[in-house]
Structures are given as structure tokens and as C-alpha cells.
Design an enzyme around this catalytic site. Structure first.
Site, PDB file in Angstrom:
ATOM      1  N   GLU A  45      10.546 -21.537 -17.515  1.00  0.00           N
ATOM      2  CA  GLU A  45      10.363 -20.058 -17.089  1.00  0.00           C
ATOM      3  C   GLU A  45      12.013 -18.819 -17.556  1.00  0.00           C
ATOM      4  O   GLU A  45      10.984 -17.842 -18.214  1.00  0.00           O
ATOM      5  CB  GLU A  45       9.762 -19.757 -16.079  1.00  0.00           C
TER       6      GLU A  45
ATOM      7  N   CYS B 116       0.983  -1.075  -0.158  1.00  0.00           N
ATOM      8  CA  CYS B 116       0.210   0.145  -0.064  1.00  0.00           C
ATOM      9  C   CYS B 116       0.848   1.340   0.313  1.00  0.00           C
ATOM     10  O   CYS B 116       1.954   1.344  -0.044  1.00  0.00           O
ATOM     11  CB  CYS B 116      -0.765  -0.601   1.483  1.00  0.00           C
TER      12      CYS B 116
ATOM     13  N   HIS C 273      17.654 -36.164 -28.320  1.00  0.00           N
ATOM     14  CA  HIS C 273      15.839 -36.882 -30.059  1.00  0.00           C
ATOM     15  C   HIS C 273      15.674 -35.928 -31.010  1.00  0.00           C
ATOM     16  O   HIS C 273      15.124 -36.212 -31.204  1.00  0.00           O
ATOM     17  CB  HIS C 273      14.837 -37.017 -29.034  1.00  0.00           C
TER      18      HIS C 273
ATOM     19  N   ASN D  71       0.700   0.225   6.290  1.00  0.00           N
ATOM     20  CA  ASN D  71       1.231  -1.202   4.822  1.00  0.00           C
ATOM     21  C   ASN D  71       1.961  -1.748   5.661  1.00  0.00           C
ATOM     22  O   ASN D  71       2.780  -1.448   6.530  1.00  0.00           O
ATOM     23  CB  ASN D  71       2.456   0.739   4.240  1.00  0.00           C
ATOM     24  N   GLY D  72       1.828  -2.320   4.861  1.00  0.00           N
ATOM     25  CA  GLY D  72       1.979  -3.829   5.921  1.00  0.00           C
ATOM     26  C   GLY D  72       0.842  -4.644   6.202  1.00  0.00           C
ATOM     27  O   GLY D  72       0.250  -4.610   4.910  1.00  0.00           O
TER      28      GLY D  72
ATOM     29  N   GLU E 204      11.005 -13.148 -23.627  1.00  0.00           N
ATOM     30  CA  GLU E 204      10.320 -12.134 -23.707  1.00  0.00           C
ATOM     31  C   GLU E 204       9.941 -10.509 -23.576  1.00  0.00           C
ATOM     32  O   GLU E 204       9.805  -9.536 -24.302  1.00  0.00           O
ATOM     33  CB  GLU E 204       8.432 -12.518 -22.853  1.00  0.00           C
TER      34      GLU E 204
ATOM     35  N   LYS F 108      11.302 -15.794 -20.039  1.00  0.00           N
ATOM     36  CA  LYS F 108      11.363 -14.203 -19.587  1.00  0.00           C
ATOM     37  C   LYS F 108      12.681 -13.786 -20.277  1.00  0.00           C
ATOM     38  O   LYS F 108      12.288 -12.790 -21.479  1.00  0.00           O
ATOM     39  CB  LYS F 108      12.485 -14.684 -18.091  1.00  0.00           C
TER      40      LYS F 108
ATOM     41  N   ARG G 290       1.788   2.871  -8.095  1.00  0.00           N
ATOM     42  CA  ARG G 290       2.374   1.423  -7.349  1.00  0.00           C
ATOM     43  C   ARG G 290       1.597   0.427  -7.335  1.00  0.00           C
ATOM     44  O   ARG G 290       0.840  -0.484  -7.660  1.00  0.00           O
ATOM     45  CB  ARG G 290       2.886   1.726  -6.328  1.00  0.00           C
TER      46      ARG G 290
ATOM     47  N   LYS H 211      -0.148  -7.173 -19.387  1.00  0.00           N
ATOM     48  CA  LYS H 211       0.237  -7.289 -18.683  1.00  0.00           C
ATOM     49  C   LYS H 211      -1.036  -8.167 -18.436  1.00  0.00           C
ATOM     50  O   LYS H 211      -0.597  -9.325 -17.722  1.00  0.00           O
ATOM     51  CB  LYS H 211       0.621  -6.284 -17.735  1.00  0.00           C
TER      52      LYS H 211
ATOM     53  N   TRP I  14      -3.941  -1.547  -1.545  1.00  0.00           N
ATOM     54  CA  TRP I  14      -3.409  -2.775  -1.737  1.00  0.00           C
ATOM     55  C   TRP I  14      -3.950  -4.028  -1.452  1.00  0.00           C
ATOM     56  O   TRP I  14      -3.445  -4.090  -0.166  1.00  0.00           O
ATOM     57  CB  TRP I  14      -1.913  -2.931  -2.843  1.00  0.00           C
TER      58      TRP I  14
END
Ligand code: M6R
Length: 628
Positions: A501, A22, A524, A121-122, A508, A505, A47, A623, A95
Site C-alpha cells: 500500500e 454530514c 531472488h 452530524n456524527g 499514484e 500511494k 464534502r 475515484k 452522508w
């Protein structure tokens, strides 16, 4: 001879700073507080947030306005703050973590007697215990947030001394918090407290401020005091007094901020992606710590404890992109520890596949945004066939979270860069907790192994922090490899899942052709592509299969490949076969994926930077993919 890029052993006392969800801000001075707070909150919008609010103190009365949605709406509702008079106030962008993004759950939160207001915040990890205690004592709770316990604790401990009450309340809190507290008895005073969440005091002339983020302050002052963990500040318009956790007054240095606003938004990093990579120790810690209590895995808020595992004969994991690759790690881990068959399915395929799913299937749905169209459709299809669904989602109140029977949130905070980093590692972390919990419940995991893995999972945030210390060396590797036309990632078992992954990364954000192959599959077909100087990133962290992967490294080397290996510190075998080696800290093999992805994220980042790519907004990508 290989060059070594060494990560040292885990540092025992690393504190994870700079991770937050937050935004908070406070003002006390000679001007009207509300417009100043609203302008400050606007600077925190970048943010990501889902609701906002302010509380302003006028003489001895605290008034509040809170909205779900945008700050523009809050401005409208308060006539740009003009509806409030009063020279001290606090503000918040939320958030959502505990409780949906509603007006009531938005901060500030007020005490039952209206004397105190709090922004936070937290995450308060022990909020359920505190809530029960406070409810028993007769305090009324209006919201579903963890934060509301704070304001009732302050009210409970208040015996005429505002600072003492806040200190007492803070001593009861476990977790991370940056707090701003108002008390109507002291109309121009704010108390700010910090524990594992960033907090700085803005020093003005006849006006003082606090905020979680320097961006909210730079339009007003560039002189700031950084609070350290356990410190409290008493802020009035003319004076700032800082205390340590014992209440002893301490002297603090005033720092001058020279960052421009854009650099400040990214916490001084050049890109959001790099900032988010660096936030991973904190994000994983916030995600796992509240679920690990007294050697047990607990799912308080999700109700998952009620899931009848005896009724489950198969698990299907579905997701898209990186979330799907997190699921690939989950398959290995769950099958190994729980001995339940796991299928991992791309949501875009699953939705049209006439899947064999019934009421004995547990469907695990992974999604950072909670809004991915294919994932939602696949989920609905499986639920129609009777599957119980468990979603692992980062956005509270998102569609997937709403549809699922159970939801466990990854508390990674807002992710802004299109390429996910902390979204992925927090998903993998939840899958570890699930595997441990199910393995114990199903009796497939013996007590000794459970305990060993439990202790190792607790160490993951520190291990990630340690792997991040590779940062100064990775740019050199990126310079060496960035102009290659293609890059192959190989590994076996969990290493293979991570190589998927790692390759995503790379492609992209750097637009370099990167492919992942199960190392045993090279012969193979794929090995035909290996030529002189072809970069191969070999993941070698799965201890039981290291020898096998080393053989594959030797095979590609014999065909001219340039090999960059990722492995543990004590693995000297790799040095003689690979051209470059990156070490990660020692951790139980099955948990290595969440650590070995870190250098691969950094490598992709620095290769993209070398290639001059738009790292936070790669071409052709969004996104959140909310269309099919
Ligand atoms: O929001 P979701 O986790 O459902 O998104 C799924 C994918 O679109 C996402 O993971 C995508 O692959 C990443 N941006 C890749 O970094």
C-alpha cells in the site's frame, strides 16, 4: 549515524476533532430562513452527500422538506425555499451511515408531536438501546437512522423548558454529535449542542447562524464562536448564550475567519488528501467504537452475528487496489488469530479464474465506494457458486452493500481525494474486529490474548494520532528523496502487506516508480536493482521478524542503498543500520499495519508536493472505477 524522526508515546487524552460525515446549518434572524439555509447547504456539497433537507419554523409550526439526491432537487421542490415562510430554520446534508439514503432517512427528523425538529452530524453509538426504550414508551420511529432517537428523547424530557429538555436528552447520548434543535414553542430560537463533532456559531447583526463547517457561513458572516465538547448554545436573532454541560453560562471568544472558501472547504489544509490523512483517528474511532462493547465485538446493524462460522472452511477476500492491499493485511491477521485459510484475490483476476468456491466459503469484499465494477463482478461470480458474502463498504446503499448477504460499514465519511487513506485504514480496522470476533467464536484465540488485542484495538485511534505527529518531520525526508527515479518498499509478513500500500500511494500521486517487495525475495532477483543512493523504505514493525528484515537492510546498504526505516520507538537496533528512521508508537505487532501506513501516506503526499503533482486528482485516475 541515523537521523531520528521521533513519534512520542501515545497521548492519553487526545480528542479527535474535525472528522465529520454530514453537514448541518441553522439560521435565525429577520429574513426568510429557507433560501439562506439552501445557499449554506450548497456550500457543503463539496464534502459529498446523498440526501438533504430543511425545517423552517413559522410562528408555532415547523414545516419540513427532505429529498434523497442533490440539493438542486430540494431547491426545485421548495421553489428555492420560497414555499416556506419563517425566520428560523435548520438544514442538513446527509452522508448515510445508519439506513439507506432515502427521503425518510434524510434529516431533519421531527418529534411525534411535531413540536421539535433535529439535525445531527456524527454517530449515536447507543441508539439501538435508546430506540428500544423509546419504542417501549410508545414513540413511533419513521426512519432507520440513529438520529431519530434524539428528537424523541427531547420530546420525552420536555416539561416546558426547551434547553433543559435538550440537555437531558444529550446526557443520554453516547458517541459524537453536533445537533441543531428547533422547538415550535420558541419560534425564533435554535439550540445547538456539540460533543466530538465540529460546531460553530456564526455571529451576525440581527441574524445568527450555526454550522458544522465554516464554508456554510462565510458568505454570511466571518465572525464565529467555536463550541467545545459538552457545550450548548441558545441562539436567537439578537443573542447567543453558551452553556457548559452543567448548564452554567460561559463566555466565549469571537474569532474572525480570514480563509477563502477553497481553503475553508479543505479545513485549512492545502489538499483533501492531507485533510483526509488527518481525519484518520476520528474515522477509525467512528468505525470501531460502536462495535466494541463490554469486551465483545458486536455487529448489530449487519446481522453478521447470525453467520454460522462452523460452516466456513475457507475465506476468500476480494477487492481492487488499496482495498486489495487492506485484504492482504487481513489475510495475515485472520489466519494468525482464527486458523482459517484465507486467500486474497484481485477482483479483476478472480472474476475470470473459475474459482474453487462453494457454500463453505466466506467471501469478504472490500470496497470504499461500493461501486467498483471488477469487485462487483467477482462477488457475483462467487455468490453464484454458493459463497456467503460479507462486504466492508464505506458508502451506504451502494451496489456492493446491496448485493452482499452481510454488510459492515466503515464510517470514514466521504473520501474526496482519489488516493484513499481513511478508506484503507478503516477497512483494515474492520478486518481486525472480524479476526477478533471470529477467533473468539471459533475458540482459536485464548481469552488472555483476546483481551490484550481488544484493548490494543481500542488504542488504534490514539496510536494513529500519535503517528501523525510525524507531520513536521516528513517534509524534510520528502525533500531528500523526491528526485529519486525509483523507490523500493520492503518488509516481511504484515510489513510486506503495508509496503504494498505504501508503494501504491507513492506511485499514484507522485508518479515516482515505486515497488514493494517481500524483503526475503530481494536475493531472488530484485537486489540487482540496488545501486548507490537507491532509496529503500524498510518496514520493520513486525517484531518476530525484525532481525530478518535488519539483515535485508544490511544487504541493501552494502550495495549503496539509502535506507529509510519505519519502526517502533524502542527499536534501537535500527538506528545503527538505517540512514533515516521514523518511529511509530508501540502497539501489538499484528496491529501495526494500520499505524505504520500513516508515515508512508505522508511521505507520498510530501514527495508528490515536492514534485508539483496534482495530488487530489492524479493523472489518469478516477475515484471510483465503475468500468472494467
Ligand atoms: O472504491 P474501492 O475501494 O472499491 O476502490 C478500489 C480501488 O480502485 C482503490 O482502492 C484505489 O486503488 C485507490 N484510489 C488507491 O488510492
Amino acid at each position: 549515524m541515523s537521523r531520528l524522526y521521533n513519534v512520542d508515546i501515545i497521548k492519553p487524552n487526545t480528542i479527535f476533532q474535525g472528522f465529520y460525515m454530514c453537514g448541518i446549518m441553522g439560521y435565525t434572524g429577520s429574513l426568510d430562513a429557507a433560501p439562506i439555509l439552501l445557499e449554506g447547504l450548497k456550500k457543503l456539497e463539496y464534502r459529498g452527500y446523498d440526501s438533504a433537507g430543511i425545517a423552517v419554523m413559522d410562528k408555532n409550526v415547523i414545516s419540513m422538506s427532505k429529498v434523497s439526491g442533490r440539493i438542486a432537487h430540494l431547491c426545485e421542490k421548495t421553489n428555492d425555499g420560497k414555499l416556506f415562510s419563517g425566520h428560523a430554520g435548520i438544514g442538513h446534508t446527509r452522508w448515510a451511515t445508519h439506513g439507506a439514503p432515502t427521503d425518510t432517512n434524510a434529516h431533519p427528523h421531527m418529534s411525534n408531536d411535531g413540536k421539535f425538529a433535529v439535525v445531527h452530524n456524527g454517530i449515536i453509538e447507543n441508539y439501538l438501546t435508546l430506540r428500544d426504550e423509546l419504542k417501549e414508551k410508545g414513540y413511533r420511529f419513521d426512519s432507520q437512522t440513529d438520529t431519530e432517537v434524539v428528537v424523541h428523547l427531547v420530546e420525552m424530557y420536555f416539561e416546558g423548558d426547551f434547553r433543559k429538555a435538550v440537555m437531558k436528552a444529550a446526557s443520554r447520548l453516547q458517541g459524537s454529535y453536533a445537533l441543531g434543535v428547533l422547538c415550535s414553542d420558541e419560534p425564533d430560537k435554535i439550540i445547538a449542542v456539540r460533543e466530538y463533532s465540529p460546531l460553530l456559531i456564526g455571529v451576525g447583526i440581527g441574524d445568527n447562524y450555526f454550522a458544522s463547517d465554516v464554508t456554510a457561513l462565510v458568505q454570511y458572516t466571518r465572525n464565529v464562536i467555536y463550541l467545545d465538547d459538552g457545550e450548548f448554545a441558545e441562539i436567537t436573532k439578537d443573542k447567543i448564550t453558551v452553556y457548559d454541560c452543567t448548564g452554567k453560562e460561559i463566555n466565549k471568544e469571537i474569532n474572525h475567519i480570514s480563509w477563502d472558501i477553497q481553503a475553508a472547504e479543505k479545513g485549512g489544509y492545502e489538499h483533501f488528501m492531507l485533510k483526509e490523512i488527518m481525519e484518520q483517528p476520528g474515522a477509525v474511532k467512528a468505525t470501531i467504537t460502536p462495535r466494541m462493547k463490554d469486551n465483545e465485538i458486536v455487529w448489530d446493524e449487519s446481522g453478521l452475528d447470525k453467520l454460522d462460522l462452523k460452516n466456513v472452511n475457507k475465506i476468500v477476500i476480494t477487492a481492487c487496489g488499496s482495498a486489495y492491499y487492506a485484504g492482504c493485511v487481513g489475510k495475515y491477521v485472520i489466519e494468525e488469530l482464527c486458523r482459517i485459510p484465507v486467500q486474497v484475490e484481485l477482483a479483476s483476476e478472480l472474476r475470470y479464474s473459475n474459482p474453487i468456491i462453494d457454500e463453505h466459503t466466506l467471501l469478504i469484499v472490500l470496497s470504499q465506494s461500493g461501486e467498483t465494477a471488477d469487485t462487483i463482478a467477482a462477488m457475483k461470480e462467487c455468490m453464484k457458486r454458493g459463497a456467503k458474502s460479507l462486504s466492508v463498504v464505506n458508502v451506504v446503499g451502494s451496489t456492493i452493500a446491496k448485493i452482499a448477504d452481510y454488510t459492515v460499514y466503515t464510517w470514514a465519511g466521504p473520501e474526496i481525494a482519489v488516493a484513499t487513506t481513511k478508506g484503507y485504514t478503516t477497512q483494515v480496522s474492520i478486518l481486525y474486529l472480524l479476526a477478533l470476533w471470529m477467533g473468539k467464536k471459533a475458540g482459536t484465540l485464548d481469552e488472555t490474548l483476546y483481551q490484550k488485542l481488544y484493548d490494543n484495538v481500542k488504542m488504534i485511534p490514539k496510536a494513529i494520532q500519535n503517528a501523525l505527529d510525524l507531520n513536521p518531520k516528513i517534509p524534510q525526508l520528502a525533500k531528500k528523496y523526491h528526485s529519486s527515479k525509483a523507490m523500493f518498499f520492503i518488509g516481511r509478513n504484515t510489513d510486506y502487506a503495508v509496503s504494498l500500500e505504501g508503494a501504491l500511494k507513492m506511485k499514484e500521486i507522485s508518479y515516482l516508480h515505486a515497488e514493494a517487495y517481500a524483503a526475503g525475495e530481494l536475493k531472488h532477483g530484485t537486489i540487482a536493482l540496488i545501486d548507490d543512493h537507491q532509496p529503500v523504505i524498510a518496514l520493520c514493525c513486525n517484531s518476530s521478524l525484525q532481525e530478518k528484515t535488519i539483515s535485508n537492510i544490511v544487504e541493501v546498504k552494502a550495495r549503496g542503498a539509502e535506507v529509510l526505516a519505519v519502526t517502533y520507538k524502542d527499536n534501537s537496533n535500527i538506528i545503527s543500520v538505517a540512514d533515516d528512521v521514523i518511529y511509530i508508537p508501540q502497539i501489538e505487532s499484528i496491529l501495526s499495519p494500520v499505524v505504520e501506513i500513516i508515515p508512508l501516506q505522508l511521505l507520498a503526499y510530501y514527495v508528490a508536493k515536492e514534485n508539483g503533482c496534482d495530488i487530489d486528482k492524479p493523472k489518469n485516475l478516477a475515484k471510483s472505477v465503475t468500468v472494467e
